[in-house]
Design a protein around this motif. Structure first.
Motif, PDB file in Angstrom:
ATOM      1  N   TYR A 449      86.840  97.927 -12.729  1.00 22.17           N
ATOM      2  CA  TYR A 449      87.491  98.392 -11.894  1.00 22.17           C
ATOM      3  C   TYR A 449      87.207  97.730 -10.557  1.00 22.17           C
ATOM      4  O   TYR A 449      86.208  96.962 -10.594  1.00 22.17           O
ATOM      5  N   GLU A 451      86.436  97.754  -6.208  1.00 26.44           N
ATOM      6  CA  GLU A 451      86.239  98.247  -5.083  1.00 26.44           C
ATOM      7  C   GLU A 451      86.552  97.349  -3.868  1.00 26.44           C
ATOM      8  O   GLU A 451      86.644  96.312  -4.174  1.00 26.44           O
ATOM      9  N   ARG A 471      83.856  95.417 -10.513  1.00 19.90           N
ATOM     10  CA  ARG A 471      82.950  96.513 -11.037  1.00 19.90           C
ATOM     11  C   ARG A 471      83.166  96.471 -12.634  1.00 19.90           C
ATOM     12  O   ARG A 471      84.184  96.357 -13.006  1.00 19.90           O
ATOM     13  N   THR A 509      97.346  96.997  -5.881  1.00 15.57           N
ATOM     14  CA  THR A 509      96.362  97.947  -5.071  1.00 15.57           C
ATOM     15  C   THR A 509      96.938  98.183  -3.519  1.00 15.57           C
ATOM     16  O   THR A 509      97.237  99.121  -3.066  1.00 15.57           O
ATOM     17  N   LYS A 672      86.664 102.399  -3.670  1.00 13.48           N
ATOM     18  CA  LYS A 672      87.711 102.300  -4.424  1.00 13.48           C
ATOM     19  C   LYS A 672      89.191 102.167  -3.573  1.00 13.48           C
ATOM     20  O   LYS A 672      90.219 101.728  -3.688  1.00 13.48           O
TER      21      LYS A 672
END
Length: 687
Positions: A449, A451, A471, A509, A672
């Protein structure tokens, strides 16, 4: 007469006067026959010498009785006697030589053959001189008797000089040539000269046939001897077969065992040989401790790639030969594989460590000497891992594994030194193996994932971009720090696939964040392994197109390894293309390697990020580095970002130095989602 007719005449002429022995023997057998012929020639020389003296004395007597003797004839006969004496002495020396030497080598054979030929030629030249002196001035019976003597000498020469073909041919031509020419020049009649020519050809043909018969008989003799010797040998082999069978089987078994336990390239022990030697020493029951030295040549791949594998193999052979000198009853040397060698030492407890250090020193001195291979002067160094074992746990496979781990640690630390094994190396290696294996399952299992940590503009406190931080929450290993798994991903080349996932996920994102200004960028770390992949630019373009992120909002962060001279041209071309798309390029961890300050002109970049190690330390030396980096970067028109800012004091000092942007825990920790509230605003510093 045309050229073809001349060639045909030459062919049949040389066929008539040349040797006719056919394909009688191979080169080795022909050499034996020629040496036998030389022996026979020297034995026959006594007859020729006797004939020369007798014929010369007879002619001298005839000329004296007929009152035709002159001083020149006496001098001639004296010369004949001298030459005959020299030939007799030469024959005596040859016989003495042959009694002491069974076979003449090629050089000696040529010398004695030339000495023999020289004696014969000088003798026959004297007879040619006599012909020139006497035939024109004598007539009647004296002329006839003289010609009869010459004919007799020629007839005897066909047999006496049959062993050495060339000598016989030249002897006949020199002996009969002058008389025939002188008779032709006299002009009295042409019958006698014509008969002389016919006689010469008959003598040449007779001599050729005698030589051929003699040569064939000697060939047959040697072949028969060879057959008899072979038959006797086979009989002895048959007789001794049963008696020696057991010994030969044992010898062959030992030879096969030696082949099995030795490396074919270097002749050193191989893996099986090292283990067998170790087990043999242990089985003697001596109270010994053991040490394994794992020797790994440094930068050997450069020799293979830069010169050739053939030269690389020769280097391994030479290094193996130098290591072999340290072999002994309590010390074994082997090749483990590739450019890796092993040394196993056995010694008493008090002596083992000192023996190991002394051996390493001597080994390094031996291997470090220049190697001359195919015109190249090469220097080879090595890294050494050492593992010790007491007599209570002498497991050779485990010792080798430990020493290998220690050598690998030397490689990681910079090569060329020695490292002793300790248990932490095994723990670290097992950890690295587990991470490597778990990494292969991480993406399919969605364990990664992202950050994001903001980068803040120093002038007004506005967030200009977010750095993406990968991560990994492993189902097997738990949370694995990036500093631990990213280098392993680099080594195993898994970083290429992981990096593409990060790129796509980060761009998607940022596009999904609704409350982020449209000018905010995303900064993604890119490995040099990704950059040199042939389709990297296309991958970036595809990701931007699929996610809808403008190229102007993407920043790629690369480390100073891009300045590696071996690939700098390729990297510069790729980054230039990306820059042309509108993508910014930043240098991350700036100042930690490759002397980048002097190389900023080689690759087109937009900003540099001062490594956090300098910011956290912030002593006088660190400040000098930071100030120098800022000065030079600004001269190049680049922005400077300081990462790792954790205190207000650090921020204020960096601001005073002229840093353009900050990143660190002082402003915000990685999260996040987008940062909602910075811990600092630019207005607070001016209030």
């Amino acid at each position: 007469m045309d050229q073809e007719a001349i060639s045909l005449v030459k062919k049949y002429f040389w066929r008539f006067i040349g040797p006719n022995i056919g394909q009688q023997a191979d080169e080795n057998l022909t050499g034996k026959v020629r040496r036998d012929l030389l022996d026979l020639a020297y034995r026959n020389s006594w007859a020729n010498i006797l004939v020369n003296l007798s014929a010369g004395a007879g002619l001298l007597l005839m000329f004296w009785l007929r009152d035709e003797l002159v001083l020149s004839t006496v001098i001639w006969f004296a010369s004949v006697c001298v030459v005959c004496a020299v030939r007799i002495w030469d024959g005596f020396l040859f016989r003495r030589k042959r009694r002491s030497v069974e076979n003449l080598d090629p050089g000696e054979y040529r010398i004695w053959r030339h000495r023999y030929a020289a004696g014969v030629f000088i003798a026959v030249i004297l007879w040619a001189v006599l012909a020139v002196l006497k035939i024109p001035v004598v007539s009647g019976d004296s002329e006839s008797l003289t010609l009869i003597v010459y004919a007799g000498l020629a007839g005897g020469a066909t047999g006496i000089f049959a062993p050495i073909f060339f000598v016989g041919r030249v002897y006949l031509l020199i002996l009969l040539g002058p008389p025939i020419v002188l008779l032709m020049m006299s002009g009295d009649n042409y019958i006698l000269p014509g008969l002389g020519v016919v006689f010469l050809f008959v003598m040449l043909a007779t001599h050729r046939n005698n030589h051929a018969i003699l040569f064939r008989s000697l060939v047959l003799h040697h072949r028969n001897e060879g057959l008899l010797a072979d038959l006797r040998h086979k009989n002895r082999v048959t007789e001794n077969w049963n008696a020696t069978l057991e010994a030969r089987v044992a010898q062959r078994t030992e030879e096969l065992r030696q082949l099995v336990i030795h490396d074919t390239m270097t002749g050193l022990l191989n893996r099986d040989g090292i283990i067998a030697w170790f087990n043999d020493v242990c089985s003697r029951g001596e109270n010994l401790d053991y040490a394994v030295l794992f020797i790994d040549l440094d930068h050997f791949k450069q020799i293979n790639d830069g010169l050739s594998h053939a030269i690389g193999d020769e280097v391994l052979r030479l290094v193996g030969a130098r290591l072999q000198q340290f072999d002994g009853p309590r010390q074994a040397v082997g090749r483990w594989g590739g450019d890796e060698f092993l040394m196993v030492l056995a010694a008493s407890t008090g002596d083992l460590h000192s023996d190991v250090m002394a051996t390493i020193k001597k080994t390094r001195e031996a291997v470090n000497r220049p190697l001359n291979v195919s015109g190249h002067t090469l220097h080879v160094g090595f890294s050494t891992g050492v593992a010790f074992s007491t007599r209570h746990n002498p497991d050779i496979s485990e010792l080798i594994h430990w020493a290998d781990l220690a050598a690998a640690e030397v490689k990681r630390d910079g090569r060329g030194s020695v490292h002793n094994y300790d248990e932490t190396l095994l723990i670290e290696q097992e950890r690295r193996l587990n991470i490597n294996q778990a990494l292969r399952r991480a993406m399919p299992s969605r364990e990664f994932y992202l950050e994001f940590q903001p980068v803040v503009r120093a002038a007004d406190g506005v967030i200009v971009s977010y750095e993406v931080l990968l991560r990994w929450q492993s189902a097997e290993l738990g949370l694995v720090p990036p500093d631990e798994f990213i280098p392993i991903a680099e080594e195993s080349a898994q970083i290429v696939g992981i990096g593409e996932w990060v790129l796509r996920e980060a761009c998607a994102t940022l596009v999904a964040w609704q409350d982020v200004p449209p000018t905010t960028k995303v900064a993604i770390n890119v490995s040099i392994r990704q950059i040199v992949v042939p389709n990297f630019v296309r991958v970036v373009e595809d990701v931007l197109r699929e996610t809808g992120l403008p190229a102007s909002r993407l920043t790629l962060e690369v480390t100073e390894s891009i300045f590696d001279q071996r690939q700098i041209t390729l990297i510069a071309d790729v980054l230039s293309v990306l820059h042309g798309l509108g993508i910014e390029v930043h240098i991350d961890d700036f100042g930690t390697g490759y002397s980048s300050l002097s190389r900023l002109h080689q690759i087109r970049v937009d900003a540099v990020k001062i490594d956090k190690s300098f910011v956290l330390k912030m002593d006088e030396n660190a400040k000098v580095v930071i100030e120098g980096a800022i000065l030079i970067a600004h001269r190049f028109g680049l922005n400077v970002i300081a990462e790792g800012v954790e205190t207000e004091q650090q921020r204020s000092e960096l601001a005073a130095m002229g840093v353009d942007a900050y990143q660190g825990y002082f402003f915000a920790r990685p999260a996040k989602g987008p940062c909602k509230d910075l811990h600092w605003q630019a207005t607070s510093s001016t209030a």
